[in-house]
Design a protein around this motif. Structure first.
Motif, PDB file in Angstrom:
ATOM      1  N   ALA A 112      15.514  -6.658   4.760  1.00  0.00           N
ATOM      2  CA  ALA A 112      16.459  -7.663   4.256  1.00  0.00           C
ATOM      3  C   ALA A 112      17.179  -7.133   3.017  1.00  0.00           C
ATOM      4  O   ALA A 112      16.608  -6.365   2.233  1.00  0.00           O
ATOM      5  N   PRO A 113      18.438  -7.530   2.806  1.00  0.00           N
ATOM      6  CA  PRO A 113      19.162  -7.125   1.600  1.00  0.00           C
ATOM      7  C   PRO A 113      18.470  -7.665   0.343  1.00  0.00           C
ATOM      8  O   PRO A 113      17.787  -8.697   0.387  1.00  0.00           O
ATOM      9  N   PHE A 114      18.661  -6.967  -0.775  1.00  0.00           N
ATOM     10  CA  PHE A 114      18.045  -7.389  -2.027  1.00  0.00           C
ATOM     11  C   PHE A 114      18.503  -8.789  -2.428  1.00  0.00           C
ATOM     12  O   PHE A 114      17.720  -9.582  -2.959  1.00  0.00           O
ATOM     13  N   ASP A 115      19.765  -9.106  -2.145  1.00  0.00           N
ATOM     14  CA  ASP A 115      20.272 -10.448  -2.461  1.00  0.00           C
ATOM     15  C   ASP A 115      19.475 -11.531  -1.727  1.00  0.00           C
ATOM     16  O   ASP A 115      19.280 -12.630  -2.250  1.00  0.00           O
ATOM     17  N   GLU A 116      19.027 -11.207  -0.515  1.00  0.00           N
ATOM     18  CA  GLU A 116      18.231 -12.171   0.249  1.00  0.00           C
ATOM     19  C   GLU A 116      16.863 -12.360  -0.397  1.00  0.00           C
ATOM     20  O   GLU A 116      16.326 -13.474  -0.422  1.00  0.00           O
ATOM     21  N   LEU A 117      16.298 -11.278  -0.926  1.00  0.00           N
ATOM     22  CA  LEU A 117      15.028 -11.400  -1.647  1.00  0.00           C
ATOM     23  C   LEU A 117      15.201 -12.275  -2.881  1.00  0.00           C
ATOM     24  O   LEU A 117      14.377 -13.157  -3.150  1.00  0.00           O
ATOM     25  N   LEU A 118      16.275 -12.057  -3.611  1.00  0.00           N
ATOM     26  CA  LEU A 118      16.536 -12.866  -4.813  1.00  0.00           C
ATOM     27  C   LEU A 118      16.694 -14.342  -4.449  1.00  0.00           C
ATOM     28  O   LEU A 118      16.158 -15.219  -5.135  1.00  0.00           O
ATOM     29  N   ALA A 119      17.425 -14.608  -3.375  1.00  0.00           N
ATOM     30  CA  ALA A 119      17.621 -15.990  -2.942  1.00  0.00           C
ATOM     31  C   ALA A 119      16.302 -16.613  -2.494  1.00  0.00           C
ATOM     32  O   ALA A 119      16.044 -17.799  -2.752  1.00  0.00           O
ATOM     33  N   THR A 120      15.454 -15.810  -1.848  1.00  0.00           N
ATOM     34  CA  THR A 120      14.155 -16.306  -1.403  1.00  0.00           C
ATOM     35  C   THR A 120      13.272 -16.636  -2.592  1.00  0.00           C
ATOM     36  O   THR A 120      12.599 -17.680  -2.617  1.00  0.00           O
ATOM     37  N   ILE A 121      13.269 -15.770  -3.593  1.00  0.00           N
ATOM     38  CA  ILE A 121      12.486 -16.034  -4.802  1.00  0.00           C
ATOM     39  C   ILE A 121      12.958 -17.330  -5.459  1.00  0.00           C
ATOM     40  O   ILE A 121      12.156 -18.180  -5.853  1.00  0.00           O
TER      41      ILE A 121
ATOM     42  N   ASP B 149       0.805  -1.218   0.000  1.00  0.00           N
ATOM     43  CA  ASP B 149       0.000   0.000   0.000  1.00  0.00           C
ATOM     44  C   ASP B 149       0.842   1.273   0.000  1.00  0.00           C
ATOM     45  O   ASP B 149       0.284   2.375  -0.028  1.00  0.00           O
ATOM     46  N   HIS B 150       2.160   1.148   0.005  1.00  0.00           N
ATOM     47  CA  HIS B 150       3.031   2.325  -0.044  1.00  0.00           C
ATOM     48  C   HIS B 150       3.640   2.464  -1.443  1.00  0.00           C
ATOM     49  O   HIS B 150       4.466   1.632  -1.849  1.00  0.00           O
ATOM     50  N   PRO B 151       3.258   3.498  -2.188  1.00  0.00           N
ATOM     51  CA  PRO B 151       3.739   3.669  -3.562  1.00  0.00           C
ATOM     52  C   PRO B 151       5.260   3.714  -3.681  1.00  0.00           C
ATOM     53  O   PRO B 151       5.824   3.167  -4.634  1.00  0.00           O
ATOM     54  N   LEU B 152       5.937   4.349  -2.732  1.00  0.00           N
ATOM     55  CA  LEU B 152       7.390   4.459  -2.817  1.00  0.00           C
ATOM     56  C   LEU B 152       8.059   3.099  -2.655  1.00  0.00           C
ATOM     57  O   LEU B 152       9.073   2.815  -3.311  1.00  0.00           O
ATOM     58  N   ILE B 153       7.500   2.264  -1.783  1.00  0.00           N
ATOM     59  CA  ILE B 153       8.063   0.919  -1.607  1.00  0.00           C
ATOM     60  C   ILE B 153       7.859   0.106  -2.883  1.00  0.00           C
ATOM     61  O   ILE B 153       8.772  -0.589  -3.342  1.00  0.00           O
ATOM     62  N   ARG B 154       6.660   0.204  -3.461  1.00  0.00           N
ATOM     63  CA  ARG B 154       6.421  -0.507  -4.728  1.00  0.00           C
ATOM     64  C   ARG B 154       7.379  -0.032  -5.801  1.00  0.00           C
ATOM     65  O   ARG B 154       7.958  -0.830  -6.539  1.00  0.00           O
ATOM     66  N   ALA B 155       7.563   1.278  -5.894  1.00  0.00           N
ATOM     67  CA  ALA B 155       8.459   1.832  -6.912  1.00  0.00           C
ATOM     68  C   ALA B 155       9.888   1.358  -6.703  1.00  0.00           C
ATOM     69  O   ALA B 155      10.600   1.035  -7.665  1.00  0.00           O
ATOM     70  N   GLY B 156      10.310   1.295  -5.443  1.00  0.00           N
ATOM     71  CA  GLY B 156      11.660   0.827  -5.152  1.00  0.00           C
ATOM     72  C   GLY B 156      11.852  -0.626  -5.536  1.00  0.00           C
ATOM     73  O   GLY B 156      12.891  -1.000  -6.098  1.00  0.00           O
TER      74      GLY B 156
ATOM     75  N   VAL C  82      10.125  -2.268  -7.811  1.00  0.00           N
ATOM     76  CA  VAL C  82      10.103  -2.337  -9.275  1.00  0.00           C
ATOM     77  C   VAL C  82      11.480  -2.013  -9.834  1.00  0.00           C
ATOM     78  O   VAL C  82      12.006  -2.711 -10.706  1.00  0.00           O
ATOM     79  N   SER C  83      12.090  -0.952  -9.303  1.00  0.00           N
ATOM     80  CA  SER C  83      13.409  -0.531  -9.781  1.00  0.00           C
ATOM     81  C   SER C  83      14.458  -1.618  -9.548  1.00  0.00           C
ATOM     82  O   SER C  83      15.270  -1.921 -10.436  1.00  0.00           O
ATOM     83  N   LEU C  84      14.433  -2.218  -8.371  1.00  0.00           N
ATOM     84  CA  LEU C  84      15.400  -3.268  -8.047  1.00  0.00           C
ATOM     85  C   LEU C  84      15.211  -4.493  -8.944  1.00  0.00           C
ATOM     86  O   LEU C  84      16.184  -5.068  -9.449  1.00  0.00           O
ATOM     87  N   LEU C  85      13.965  -4.884  -9.137  1.00  0.00           N
ATOM     88  CA  LEU C  85      13.701  -6.055  -9.976  1.00  0.00           C
ATOM     89  C   LEU C  85      14.070  -5.787 -11.429  1.00  0.00           C
ATOM     90  O   LEU C  85      14.578  -6.665 -12.128  1.00  0.00           O
ATOM     91  N   GLN C  86      13.818  -4.571 -11.892  1.00  0.00           N
ATOM     92  CA  GLN C  86      14.213  -4.196 -13.250  1.00  0.00           C
ATOM     93  C   GLN C  86      15.720  -4.317 -13.432  1.00  0.00           C
ATOM     94  O   GLN C  86      16.200  -4.775 -14.474  1.00  0.00           O
TER      95      GLN C  86
ATOM     96  N   PHE D  11      13.279 -10.712 -14.383  1.00  0.00           N
ATOM     97  CA  PHE D  11      11.894 -10.685 -13.921  1.00  0.00           C
ATOM     98  C   PHE D  11      11.011  -9.887 -14.871  1.00  0.00           C
ATOM     99  O   PHE D  11      11.449  -8.905 -15.467  1.00  0.00           O
ATOM    100  N   THR D  12       9.765 -10.319 -14.989  1.00  0.00           N
ATOM    101  CA  THR D  12       8.750  -9.552 -15.690  1.00  0.00           C
ATOM    102  C   THR D  12       7.665  -9.195 -14.693  1.00  0.00           C
ATOM    103  O   THR D  12       7.033 -10.078 -14.106  1.00  0.00           O
ATOM    104  N   LEU D  13       7.481  -7.912 -14.450  1.00  0.00           N
ATOM    105  CA  LEU D  13       6.462  -7.454 -13.521  1.00  0.00           C
ATOM    106  C   LEU D  13       5.128  -7.355 -14.246  1.00  0.00           C
ATOM    107  O   LEU D  13       4.966  -6.564 -15.173  1.00  0.00           O
ATOM    108  N   LEU D  14       4.173  -8.157 -13.818  1.00  0.00           N
ATOM    109  CA  LEU D  14       2.876  -8.195 -14.492  1.00  0.00           C
ATOM    110  C   LEU D  14       1.899  -7.170 -13.949  1.00  0.00           C
ATOM    111  O   LEU D  14       1.002  -6.724 -14.662  1.00  0.00           O
TER     112      LEU D  14
END
Length: 224
Positions: A125-134, A28-35, A37-41, A46-49
């Protein structure tokens, strides 16, 4: 190439770039979503649907787009992450849902995993941890941090608290006296004392203050 779509997207997983993981983000926080999106890009795989700003939209988008992974905020309006996960998992038992939150309480983590989440990840969590979790949930694994796993292994079941005990626990957190609690709950003072004794026993607390402290630390006060 990444496909970035707004909350009202009508895109489908079939539009995803080849050899990429399809993602839907709900926060529900636009800035978090935007962040995110930027990291995944920046990662390139990844393809954000689509994006959702509350739990209801998350459920609707998942049903329509059926991504490989749903990144889901725990605390959202209208429908929180636990309810959204429960509803999605009931329809799609193989759904891969990563719940992201700032809460570290074992009861919160327990309820998320019981609802059908594939992983529980702290937002710091670090972005690398998110990638590993995915990567792990794509292989069908359940993921929580070692610290959280240790808490879950030794937890006293907050689910053992009855609905009435949870209600009284919330009143205790406000500092209300027994008479005030009895009046608010529509029960006798003796019944309030009975429930408080049960709460202290179940939480292994010596005092009301300690019970509130333990409940807050574990995330019990925010669960209904």
């Amino acid at each position: 190439m990444h496909t970035i779509t707004p909350t009202t997207s009508t895109a489908h997983a079939s539009h995803a770039a080849p050899d990429t993981t399809t993602i839907v983000i709900a926060d529900d926080h636009p800035l978090i979503r935007a962040g995110m999106v930027s990291l995944l890009q920046s990662e390139g795989s990844f393809t954000l649907l689509g994006q959702a700003c509350d739990g209801e939209q998350a459920v609707e988008l998942y049903q329509r787009l059926q991504p490989d992974v749903l990144l889901l905020d725990l605390s959202m309006p209208h429908c929180d992450g636990i309810e959204a996960t429960t509803r999605i998992h009931a329809l799609y038992p193989q759904a891969r849902i990563i719940i992201m939150s700032a809460h570290e309480g074992d009861e919160v983590v327990y309820r998320c995993m019981q609802a059908g989440a594939s992983a529980y990840l702290l937002k710091n969590a670090p972005f690398d941890e998110l990638l590993a979790t995915i990567a792990s949930v794509l292989k069908g694994r359940k993921v929580v941090t070692p610290q959280m796993a240790a808490k879950l292994a030794t937890r006293v079941h907050g689910s053992d608290l009855s609905i009435r005990e949870r209600e009284i626990l919330v009143h205790l957190a406000t500092g209300a006296c027994n008479k005030t609690i009895a009046r608010a709950a529509g029960i006798g003072v003796g019944t309030v004392k009975f429930h408080i004794n049960n709460i202290l026993s179940k939480l292994n607390a010596a005092t009301r203050t300690e019970a509130v402290m333990l409940a807050s630390r574990r995330g019990l006060l925010g669960l209904h």
